[in-house]
Design an enzyme around this catalytic site. Sequence first.
Site, PDB file in Angstrom:
ATOM      1  N   HIS A  20      -3.205   2.765  32.227  1.00  0.00           N
ATOM      2  CA  HIS A  20      -3.733   1.966  31.124  1.00  0.00           C
ATOM      3  C   HIS A  20      -4.670   2.787  30.240  1.00  0.00           C
ATOM      4  O   HIS A  20      -4.710   2.602  29.029  1.00  0.00           O
ATOM      5  CB  HIS A  20      -4.472   0.738  31.675  1.00  0.00           C
ATOM      6  CG  HIS A  20      -3.573  -0.255  32.315  1.00  0.00           C
ATOM      7  ND1 HIS A  20      -3.331  -1.502  31.775  1.00  0.00           N
ATOM      8  CD2 HIS A  20      -2.835  -0.190  33.442  1.00  0.00           C
ATOM      9  CE1 HIS A  20      -2.492  -2.161  32.560  1.00  0.00           C
ATOM     10  NE2 HIS A  20      -2.180  -1.382  33.582  1.00  0.00           N
ATOM     11  N   ASP A 117      -7.854  -4.323  27.030  1.00  0.00           N
ATOM     12  CA  ASP A 117      -6.698  -4.435  27.912  1.00  0.00           C
ATOM     13  C   ASP A 117      -6.457  -5.889  28.294  1.00  0.00           C
ATOM     14  O   ASP A 117      -7.390  -6.693  28.399  1.00  0.00           O
ATOM     15  CB  ASP A 117      -6.925  -3.600  29.174  1.00  0.00           C
ATOM     16  CG  ASP A 117      -5.653  -3.407  29.972  1.00  0.00           C
ATOM     17  OD1 ASP A 117      -5.286  -4.322  30.736  1.00  0.00           O
ATOM     18  OD2 ASP A 117      -5.014  -2.347  29.829  1.00  0.00           O
TER      19      ASP A 117
END
Length: 474
Positions: A20, A117
């Site tokens: 990520h 995120d």
Amino acid sequence: MASENRQLQIFFLPAMGQGHMIPMVDLARLFASRGVKATIVTTPVNATLISKSIQRTNVNILTFKFPSAEAGLPEGCENVETTPPHLLANLILASLKLRKPVDQIIRDHHPDCLVADYFYSWATEVAGTYNIPRIVFNATNFFTLCVSASIRKYQPFKNISSRSEPCLIPDLPDVMHMTMEQLPNWKADGESDMAKLSQAAKVSASKSYGDIINSFYELEPAYVDHYRNVLGKKAWHVGPLCLATRDMEEKVHRGKQAAIGEHEYLKWLDSKKTSSVIYVCFGSVAKFNDAQLREIGLALEASGYPFIWVVRRSPKKSEEQEEWLPGGFEERTEGRGLIIRGWAPQVSILEHQAIGAFMNHSGWNSVLESITAGVPMVTWPMVADNFVIEKLVTEILKIGVSVGVKRLDGIKGDSIKSEAIEKALNKIMAGEEAEEMRKRGKTLAELSKRAVEEGSSYVQLDAFIEEIALYRQR
């Protein structure tokens, strides 16, 4: 009121894992290259990991103390890679405790937008407190988002007799079947901490201003249109983000410190024929047991092709035979095989003309990096959305073959024998079908570069920046 001529400032809040963080850092680099004041908000350990990759850019970093003690974690465990497996649940749940320090940083620095995120379930509410838009960064693609939305809405598995029974995933541009064994298995009662966190993240994402997706229109046009027009979602495709890293030195330092010198692997690759080398890497999370690694080794040896094999193991001591390697393996494959124990400069390797195929875990970063390099794939799903992405690679794009995994089996991977692995490697490397996959891969690679240089993703990035600039004038 802030001046309308003030430089647009966007905060980027990545999740605590390389899969990520890397694309989020690429995203920040991309915005900085277009005149936006891009700032990554993260913890000290993670800041150290990414600092070298952005030292030649205008990207800034702001840090906050990670609540290790509150989360029941030792000091220094601030991401998936530095946290023991038995404490990963603590790390994930610790994301809830980041709200307060991030709120304080936003209050102090007044950004115009927060790109957070997907897993930060509190991010939309915090951004709303300061009247700035929260944009969801999903480390996946439109196809996966559409499949997930269909499963949530229609619940196709509710009447099945077996978890291995294929079910039609309805209301998609293509006919798609999956089994329950191929999907993440949160507790059905929804009472586990992970189930609650997942549900909270979905609710938060649904209330956000929109999504930024690491993909490009030409790769999955039917699913971009489906996500926007049928599901009614606001989304911008600005990828492939791996193309934001241009020169060789930046590619080598993307992610962690490489376990091999640039000249060593490039010299080795330069000695091989075009499209002759199999590259094998299963990302930053997967951990095969010794028995499975031996099966992979036997398959690579039997295939007869040159290979680069990335294994998350410490370098062996002199005269020491590692148990995960077949006896005499390195001696028999000397000159034909290169083992990298640790982190590899993946983008740089994939872009070399000698690479002919990439065996990976169907993680979106690896798949997209392979697509931009025009390299077909052998897919080996392990966790999360890996099986869905495998469907995209093998059935929609037709640029890969499955190794034969039937179910998600966590970071260990489903057990596969060497004969099945060798069969998949031979299928991806030679024959008419392999040649067709390679041609399709090269076409997609060209389209990906056009998308970010002057095409669909370039235009989408412009549109996003303009919209956020107008939003702050409200």
